[in-house]
Scaffold this motif. Structure first.
Motif, PDB file in Angstrom:
ATOM      1  N   ALA A 265      36.125 -38.385  -7.521  1.00  0.00           N
ATOM      2  CA  ALA A 265      36.103 -37.718  -6.267  1.00  0.00           C
ATOM      3  C   ALA A 265      37.434 -37.699  -5.494  1.00  0.00           C
ATOM      4  O   ALA A 265      38.100 -36.745  -4.945  1.00  0.00           O
ATOM      5  CB  ALA A 265      34.755 -37.669  -5.616  1.00  0.00           C
ATOM      6  N   GLY A 266      37.668 -38.912  -5.157  1.00  0.00           N
ATOM      7  CA  GLY A 266      38.827 -39.254  -4.386  1.00  0.00           C
ATOM      8  C   GLY A 266      39.979 -38.963  -4.958  1.00  0.00           C
ATOM      9  O   GLY A 266      40.980 -38.272  -4.458  1.00  0.00           O
ATOM     10  N   ALA A 267      40.247 -39.272  -6.437  1.00  0.00           N
ATOM     11  CA  ALA A 267      41.564 -38.605  -7.233  1.00  0.00           C
ATOM     12  C   ALA A 267      41.436 -37.141  -6.845  1.00  0.00           C
ATOM     13  O   ALA A 267      42.578 -36.496  -6.805  1.00  0.00           O
ATOM     14  CB  ALA A 267      41.227 -38.945  -8.591  1.00  0.00           C
ATOM     15  N   LEU A 268      40.607 -36.394  -7.166  1.00  0.00           N
ATOM     16  CA  LEU A 268      40.686 -34.719  -6.985  1.00  0.00           C
ATOM     17  C   LEU A 268      41.008 -34.514  -5.788  1.00  0.00           C
ATOM     18  O   LEU A 268      42.060 -33.525  -5.281  1.00  0.00           O
ATOM     19  CB  LEU A 268      39.249 -34.436  -7.155  1.00  0.00           C
ATOM     20  CG  LEU A 268      39.260 -32.834  -7.404  1.00  0.00           C
ATOM     21  CD1 LEU A 268      40.211 -32.255  -8.578  1.00  0.00           C
ATOM     22  CD2 LEU A 268      37.721 -32.305  -7.915  1.00  0.00           C
ATOM     23  N   ILE A 269      40.722 -35.006  -4.402  1.00  0.00           N
ATOM     24  CA  ILE A 269      41.184 -34.843  -3.270  1.00  0.00           C
ATOM     25  C   ILE A 269      42.368 -35.275  -2.826  1.00  0.00           C
ATOM     26  O   ILE A 269      43.493 -34.130  -2.530  1.00  0.00           O
ATOM     27  CB  ILE A 269      40.086 -35.402  -2.290  1.00  0.00           C
ATOM     28  CG1 ILE A 269      38.695 -35.143  -2.196  1.00  0.00           C
ATOM     29  CG2 ILE A 269      40.787 -35.383  -0.856  1.00  0.00           C
ATOM     30  CD1 ILE A 269      37.705 -36.129  -1.507  1.00  0.00           C
TER      31      ILE A 269
ATOM     32  N   SER B 272      37.767 -43.234 -15.874  1.00  0.00           N
ATOM     33  CA  SER B 272      39.011 -43.583 -16.257  1.00  0.00           C
ATOM     34  C   SER B 272      39.737 -44.059 -15.004  1.00  0.00           C
ATOM     35  O   SER B 272      39.064 -44.134 -13.941  1.00  0.00           O
ATOM     36  CB  SER B 272      39.750 -42.423 -16.759  1.00  0.00           C
ATOM     37  OG  SER B 272      41.271 -42.680 -17.287  1.00  0.00           O
ATOM     38  N   SER B 273      41.262 -44.140 -14.967  1.00  0.00           N
ATOM     39  CA  SER B 273      41.839 -44.768 -13.838  1.00  0.00           C
ATOM     40  C   SER B 273      42.949 -44.139 -13.780  1.00  0.00           C
ATOM     41  O   SER B 273      43.429 -43.395 -14.638  1.00  0.00           O
ATOM     42  CB  SER B 273      41.998 -46.493 -13.931  1.00  0.00           C
ATOM     43  OG  SER B 273      42.548 -46.836 -15.149  1.00  0.00           O
ATOM     44  N   GLY B 274      43.869 -44.366 -12.636  1.00  0.00           N
ATOM     45  CA  GLY B 274      45.142 -44.086 -12.463  1.00  0.00           C
ATOM     46  C   GLY B 274      45.402 -42.335 -12.160  1.00  0.00           C
ATOM     47  O   GLY B 274      44.469 -41.914 -11.741  1.00  0.00           O
ATOM     48  N   GLU B 275      46.192 -41.886 -13.105  1.00  0.00           N
ATOM     49  CA  GLU B 275      46.315 -40.462 -12.968  1.00  0.00           C
ATOM     50  C   GLU B 275      45.213 -39.619 -13.544  1.00  0.00           C
ATOM     51  O   GLU B 275      45.204 -38.469 -13.508  1.00  0.00           O
ATOM     52  CB  GLU B 275      47.916 -40.108 -13.544  1.00  0.00           C
ATOM     53  CG  GLU B 275      47.974 -40.391 -14.857  1.00  0.00           C
ATOM     54  CD  GLU B 275      49.738 -39.775 -15.237  1.00  0.00           C
ATOM     55  OE1 GLU B 275      49.713 -38.765 -15.279  1.00  0.00           O
ATOM     56  OE2 GLU B 275      50.340 -40.901 -15.550  1.00  0.00           O
ATOM     57  N   LEU B 276      44.357 -40.193 -14.464  1.00  0.00           N
ATOM     58  CA  LEU B 276      43.391 -39.581 -15.128  1.00  0.00           C
ATOM     59  C   LEU B 276      42.109 -39.769 -14.323  1.00  0.00           C
ATOM     60  O   LEU B 276      41.125 -39.133 -14.869  1.00  0.00           O
ATOM     61  CB  LEU B 276      43.140 -40.117 -16.587  1.00  0.00           C
ATOM     62  CG  LEU B 276      44.354 -39.937 -17.547  1.00  0.00           C
ATOM     63  CD1 LEU B 276      43.879 -40.326 -18.923  1.00  0.00           C
ATOM     64  CD2 LEU B 276      44.919 -38.370 -17.704  1.00  0.00           C
TER      65      LEU B 276
ATOM     66  N   GLU C   8      36.260 -32.429 -19.532  1.00  0.00           N
ATOM     67  CA  GLU C   8      37.154 -31.755 -18.171  1.00  0.00           C
ATOM     68  C   GLU C   8      38.661 -32.128 -18.568  1.00  0.00           C
ATOM     69  O   GLU C   8      39.352 -31.179 -18.315  1.00  0.00           O
ATOM     70  CB  GLU C   8      36.607 -32.607 -17.051  1.00  0.00           C
ATOM     71  CG  GLU C   8      37.044 -31.705 -15.725  1.00  0.00           C
ATOM     72  CD  GLU C   8      36.774 -32.262 -14.460  1.00  0.00           C
ATOM     73  OE1 GLU C   8      35.944 -31.677 -13.750  1.00  0.00           O
ATOM     74  OE2 GLU C   8      36.724 -33.281 -13.957  1.00  0.00           O
ATOM     75  N   LEU C   9      38.969 -33.229 -19.143  1.00  0.00           N
ATOM     76  CA  LEU C   9      40.345 -33.519 -19.405  1.00  0.00           C
ATOM     77  C   LEU C   9      40.836 -32.439 -20.561  1.00  0.00           C
ATOM     78  O   LEU C   9      41.829 -32.007 -20.262  1.00  0.00           O
ATOM     79  CB  LEU C   9      40.372 -34.911 -19.690  1.00  0.00           C
ATOM     80  CG  LEU C   9      42.134 -35.268 -20.153  1.00  0.00           C
ATOM     81  CD1 LEU C   9      42.106 -36.738 -19.826  1.00  0.00           C
ATOM     82  CD2 LEU C   9      42.261 -34.956 -21.667  1.00  0.00           C
ATOM     83  N   LYS C  10      39.965 -32.049 -21.609  1.00  0.00           N
ATOM     84  CA  LYS C  10      40.603 -31.257 -22.548  1.00  0.00           C
ATOM     85  C   LYS C  10      40.637 -29.922 -21.929  1.00  0.00           C
ATOM     86  O   LYS C  10      41.232 -28.913 -22.502  1.00  0.00           O
ATOM     87  CB  LYS C  10      39.177 -31.206 -23.698  1.00  0.00           C
ATOM     88  CG  LYS C  10      39.459 -32.568 -24.415  1.00  0.00           C
ATOM     89  CD  LYS C  10      38.192 -32.597 -25.440  1.00  0.00           C
ATOM     90  CE  LYS C  10      38.110 -31.454 -26.583  1.00  0.00           C
ATOM     91  NZ  LYS C  10      37.275 -31.450 -27.756  1.00  0.00           N
TER      92      LYS C  10
END
Length: 498
Positions: free
Chosen positions: A123-127, A352-356, A364-366
């Motif tokens: 969620a944080g990465a998406l924001i 996952s971590s980092g940019e993913l 969702e990645l696919k």
């Protein structure tokens, strides 16, 4: 300084520039654009110039070449002097600094995205990604439009609201929210500030990769503007870069630099074949020294191998290591290893971590890689990751362990392997072009379509070698098939992201 006729013509055009006017220069690969800009400034010693470059390393190099009437800055450095310094105590080098702030100071905003079926890191990465996208635009407000294209409408709207709340906190003077360099550049733009006094001339380098904020600052600048770049080296359109050379008014003066000082006749002939397919009327004039071209799958005596994809880079690095060569991966092997392991974690159903980190699942990645929402072409880097994992499965972990043997510095390497994107602006004596490049003209609905991204990648790869260019048979086939398709049928251009 001995200038070519083209450089003399450009200097004369610069002398004729009036206020709020443009001069754009199409500088093909290796044609001496920095030398030309320095010559412009020397011929107008009474005028002051601001020379905008894209990173600190380029600024340091340019300062050694420019005359005293030129101030060399990145756009961020310009913005820092009037806006960024206010936030000096809160500066952060990475947008990930926002994540602990969201968790500690804005839990409601974070939870609003968590409730959409994500863990807190995702969620944080998406924001964060939504706010980053907003910062690269000239828009005044954040909304669902800035969320990643693969989000459904509800997730996009929620991420947009959360990112808007974070941005408001960043802008407050008494806040503790971290401020990234893109934040104060965006504020510099939104506050209506100018790059330089109007009597100055602003010069922009690498104009083909300018983002909308930098282009917006140039468009409203009241003084003379000179932009230089190579429109055929625009590789970051899918990330939001805009081509300032193409976006400027059609009545702008436009001149070209066609004589390269990097490579000789052999390499120039192959580069010009790509330009011909693209419909370019001008051709690169080769340097006086010799650059040989050979067609072979592999070569022992090379300084660099250029691949189209991370998978190609990975394969080349492992092949070199197995032959006991000292291999350097451009940009470092560490980020590539982390990316692959992060993708593998998602494939196993783990976070996952980092940019993913923004992806809640492998599916969702696919979907992001596929990019079928609203006609988006998808993220090329993600497409490569998906193919890598699905082809090699858990063998990717062994590949990562092998990559750990790469050397950290190109100075200590016998061979450097790189994607074309990371090789932009670089050159080597002997370069091998790998076999993972794609045909860039294909039939769609009975008509040939030019994939500009693939064509530009090929052009950049072909223009990196000074002494010897080695083409894989697959690369030659891709170029020849594209040329044949273009010669036999009409053309419809297809630009990435449209």
């Amino acid at each position: 300084m001995n200038l070519t006729d083209e450089q003399h013509a450009i200097c004369q055009a610069a002398r004729d520039l009036g206020p709020h006017s443009w001069l754009k220069i199409q500088a093909f690969a290796g044609t001496g654009k920095t030398t030309t800009l320095a010559a412009i400034a020397e011929s107008l010693a009474q005028r002051k110039f601001l020379y905008l470059v894209f990173n600190r390393a380029a600024a340091d190099e340019a300062e050694q070449k420019m005359p005293s009437n030129v101030t060399v800055r990145t756009a961020h450095a310009v913005a820092f002097r009037s806006v960024g310094r206010v936030y000096r105590s809160r500066l952060a080098s990475s947008p990930w600094a926002w994540f602990p702030y969201l968790r500690e100071k804005m839990p409601r905003a974070l939870d609003s995205v968590v409730h959409m079926g994500r863990d807190s890191t995702s969620a944080g990465a998406l924001i964060i990604r939504t706010l980053e996208q907003f910062l690269r635009t000239t828009h005044g407000a954040i909304g669902a439009i800035h969320a990643p294209y693969w989000c459904d409408d509800n997730v996009a709207a929620t991420a947009g609201y959360a990112a808007e709340a974070l941005w408001k906190n960043i802008c407050k003077q008494n806040s503790t929210a971290p401020v990234t360099h893109d934040c104060y550049l965006k504020l510099f733009y939104l506050q209506g500030r100018d790059l330089a006094p109007p009597e100055w001339t602003v010069m922009l380098d690498e104009a083909q990769d300018a983002d909308p904020v930098i282009l917006g600052l140039l468009e409203r600048y009241k003084g003379a503007r000179i932009v230089v770049g190579d429109k055929y080296q625009q590789l970051y359109q899918w990330r939001g870069a805009v081509n300032a050379l193409a976006r400027m008014r059609s009545d702008s003066a436009e001149l070209s630099l066609t004589r390269t000082f990097r490579f000789g006749k052999g390499a120039a002939e192959w580069s010009n074949r790509v330009l011909e397919v693209l419909g370019e009327k001008l051709r690169i004039i080769p340097a006086r020294h010799r650059t040989t071209v050979s067609i072979e799958e592999k070569s022992v005596k090379i300084d660099a191998l250029l691949a189209r994809t991370n998978v190609g880079t990975l394969d080349a690095a492992i092949h070199g290591l197995e032959r006991r060569r000292k291999v350097h991966v451009m940009g470092g092997a560490g980020p590539l290893i982390k990316l692959i392991r992060g993708a593998w974690d998602l494939h196993l159903g783990n976070p996952s971590s980092g940019e993913l980190a923004m992806f809640a699942s492998w599916d969702e990645l696919k979907a992001a890689a596929k990019g079928d929402k609203d006609g988006s072409p998808g993220d090329p880097a993600l497409q490569v990751l998906v193919r890598l994992i699905e082809k090699h499965d858990r063998k990717v972990l062994l590949m990562c362990r092998q990559l750990e043997a790469c050397v950290d510095s190109p100075a200590g390497a016998q061979i450097t392997v790189s994607t074309v994107h990371k090789a932009k602006g670089l050159e080597w004596p002997r370069v091998l072009i790998s076999s993972d490049f794609n045909q860039f003209v294909k039939l769609e609905n009975g008509k040939p379509t030019i994939d500009l991204e693939e064509a530009y990648v090929m052009y950049v790869a072909l223009t990196r070698a000074r002494e010897k260019l080695i083409l894989s048979p697959a690369c030659v086939k891709a170029i020849s098939a594209s040329a044949a398709m273009k010669a036999g049928l009409g053309r419809k251009q297809h630009s990435p992201g449209t």
